[in-house]
Design a protein around this motif. Sequence first.
Motif, short mmCIF file in Angstrom:
data_model
loop_
_atom_site.label_atom_id
_atom_site.label_comp_id
_atom_site.label_asym_id
_atom_site.label_seq_id
_atom_site.Cartn_x
_atom_site.Cartn_y
_atom_site.Cartn_z
N ARG A 1 -23.88 18.08 -47.95
CA ARG A 1 -22.43 17.90 -48.09
C ARG A 1 -22.10 16.90 -49.18
NH1 ARG A 1 -23.89 20.09 -43.67
NH2 ARG A 1 -22.48 21.25 -42.29
N LYS A 2 -22.85 15.81 -49.25
CA LYS A 2 -22.61 14.82 -50.29
C LYS A 2 -22.86 15.41 -51.68
CE LYS A 2 -23.45 10.54 -47.72
NZ LYS A 2 -24.28 9.31 -47.62
N TYR A 3 -23.90 16.20 -51.80
CA TYR A 3 -24.21 16.83 -53.10
C TYR A 3 -23.09 17.77 -53.52
CZ TYR A 3 -26.63 19.55 -56.66
OH TYR A 3 -26.97 20.17 -57.84
N PHE A 4 -22.62 18.56 -52.58
CA PHE A 4 -21.50 19.47 -52.89
C PHE A 4 -20.29 18.69 -53.39
CE2 PHE A 4 -17.40 20.93 -51.24
CZ PHE A 4 -17.23 22.06 -52.01
N LEU A 5 -19.92 17.63 -52.68
CA LEU A 5 -18.75 16.84 -53.05
C LEU A 5 -18.92 16.21 -54.43
CD1 LEU A 5 -18.12 15.14 -49.57
CD2 LEU A 5 -16.71 16.93 -50.62
N GLN A 6 -20.10 15.71 -54.71
CA GLN A 6 -20.37 15.12 -56.02
C GLN A 6 -20.25 16.16 -57.13
OE1 GLN A 6 -24.28 13.47 -55.54
NE2 GLN A 6 -23.60 11.98 -54.00
N GLN A 7 -20.83 17.33 -56.90
CA GLN A 7 -20.84 18.37 -57.92
C GLN A 7 -19.45 18.89 -58.23
OE1 GLN A 7 -24.07 17.72 -59.09
NE2 GLN A 7 -23.86 19.85 -59.68
N HIS A 8 -18.58 18.91 -57.23
CA HIS A 8 -17.25 19.49 -57.41
C HIS A 8 -16.15 18.44 -57.54
CE1 HIS A 8 -18.39 23.74 -56.84
NE2 HIS A 8 -19.35 23.23 -56.09
N LYS A 9 -16.57 17.18 -57.67
CA LYS A 9 -15.62 16.07 -57.87
C LYS A 9 -14.55 16.03 -56.77
CE LYS A 9 -16.40 15.95 -62.86
NZ LYS A 9 -17.45 14.92 -62.71
N ILE A 10 -15.04 16.15 -55.54
CA ILE A 10 -14.18 16.10 -54.36
C ILE A 10 -14.58 14.90 -53.52
CG2 ILE A 10 -13.48 17.30 -52.24
CD1 ILE A 10 -14.17 19.95 -53.66
N GLY A 11 -13.60 14.16 -53.03
CA GLY A 11 -13.86 13.04 -52.15
C GLY A 11 -13.20 13.24 -50.80
N ILE A 12 -13.49 12.35 -49.88
CA ILE A 12 -12.88 12.38 -48.55
C ILE A 12 -12.38 10.98 -48.21
CG2 ILE A 12 -13.21 12.82 -46.08
CD1 ILE A 12 -15.41 14.81 -46.80
N CYS A 13 -11.12 10.88 -47.87
CA CYS A 13 -10.55 9.59 -47.47
C CYS A 13 -9.46 9.84 -46.44
CB CYS A 13 -9.99 8.85 -48.68
SG CYS A 13 -9.33 7.23 -48.26
N ASP A 14 -9.79 9.71 -45.18
CA ASP A 14 -8.82 9.94 -44.12
C ASP A 14 -7.80 8.80 -44.06
OD1 ASP A 14 -9.98 12.33 -43.44
OD2 ASP A 14 -11.23 11.48 -41.86
N MET A 15 -6.64 9.10 -43.50
CA MET A 15 -5.53 8.15 -43.48
C MET A 15 -5.70 7.02 -42.47
SD MET A 15 -3.14 8.63 -45.74
CE MET A 15 -2.12 7.35 -45.02
N VAL A 16 -6.45 7.26 -41.39
CA VAL A 16 -6.46 6.33 -40.26
C VAL A 16 -7.72 5.46 -40.27
CG1 VAL A 16 -6.38 6.11 -37.75
CG2 VAL A 16 -5.06 7.92 -38.89
N GLU A 17 -7.52 4.14 -40.18
CA GLU A 17 -8.63 3.20 -40.03
C GLU A 17 -9.06 3.12 -38.57
OE1 GLU A 17 -11.58 0.97 -41.38
OE2 GLU A 17 -10.01 1.66 -42.75
N TYR A 18 -8.07 2.99 -37.68
CA TYR A 18 -8.35 3.04 -36.25
C TYR A 18 -7.07 3.31 -35.49
CZ TYR A 18 -6.61 -1.80 -35.94
OH TYR A 18 -5.84 -2.92 -36.01
N ALA A 19 -7.21 3.70 -34.23
CA ALA A 19 -6.07 3.92 -33.34
C ALA A 19 -6.53 3.61 -31.92
CB ALA A 19 -5.57 5.36 -33.44
N MET A 20 -5.57 3.34 -31.07
CA MET A 20 -5.86 3.11 -29.66
C MET A 20 -5.58 4.39 -28.89
SD MET A 20 -6.89 0.07 -29.99
CE MET A 20 -7.21 -0.30 -28.25
N ARG A 21 -6.39 4.63 -27.85
CA ARG A 21 -6.21 5.83 -27.02
C ARG A 21 -6.28 5.46 -25.55
NH1 ARG A 21 -6.53 10.69 -29.60
NH2 ARG A 21 -7.52 10.78 -31.65
N GLU A 22 -5.40 6.05 -24.76
CA GLU A 22 -5.50 5.92 -23.31
C GLU A 22 -6.51 6.93 -22.77
OE1 GLU A 22 -1.61 6.35 -21.69
OE2 GLU A 22 -0.90 4.43 -22.48
N LYS A 23 -6.53 8.10 -23.40
CA LYS A 23 -7.45 9.17 -23.01
C LYS A 23 -8.42 9.41 -24.17
CE LYS A 23 -7.45 14.02 -21.51
NZ LYS A 23 -6.59 15.23 -21.30
#
Length: 220
Positions: free
Chosen positions: A74-96
């Motif tokens: 997966r890392k190789y694919f992302l590097q080759q196609h100049k695609i990154g991943i950066c999700d919006m959330v650092e953390y969240a609280m959950r009751e469930k």
Amino acid sequence: MFKHSHPYQPYIPEGTKKLIVGTLPPPRFTMGEFKEGDVNFCYGSRDGQLWIILNRIFNLNLKFETTQEAIQQRKYFLQQHKIGICDMVEYAMREKIDASDLGMKEVKLRNMIEILKENPSVETLLFTGGNSKNGPEYFFRKHIRDHKEIQLKRMSDEVPRIHEFNLEGRTITTVSLTAPSGAANRAVGSMQHYKYLKQKNPEMNTLDFRVLQYEPFFKA
């Protein structure tokens, strides 16, 4: 309350042009409790479809297993196609302890604008979900409220919705893709375009539909 922390730092290879932007992986990834078929990497849940979709679009022959080889593929694919991943959330609280976006509370967002400034090659944000509550586009809109100079300009209101905004003299496009999760299948089934394609080809399913939707944005 369970603190659901993102287990992965943003993965942004040098020269990245497109960023995949979601929210959080399932809590078991935070706890390091993987199921058979999970990959210990972004979007690695065996229940998710992102890597299945990309596997089909690019004929990657990916492994779906909890191994280092699967991660490196997966890392190789992302590097080759100049695609990154950066999700919006650092953390969240959950009751469930589940993966529901709506179950997230006291959400701490990543500073996406600062990340974009640090990565000037990024041209496109590919949201893995729309503007429904606690989706990636929803959180991005919430984030830019603190940046009054940034305004989203609507370019297309059809699914996937497309917007643009300016950041320090450069134009960045956002694309709100249909979420690559089983939970979104009902929404896909109700889309007029899906119904039209299904009528033309009864063999079509919701995964086929996502492949068609994602392909032009990942391959462009």
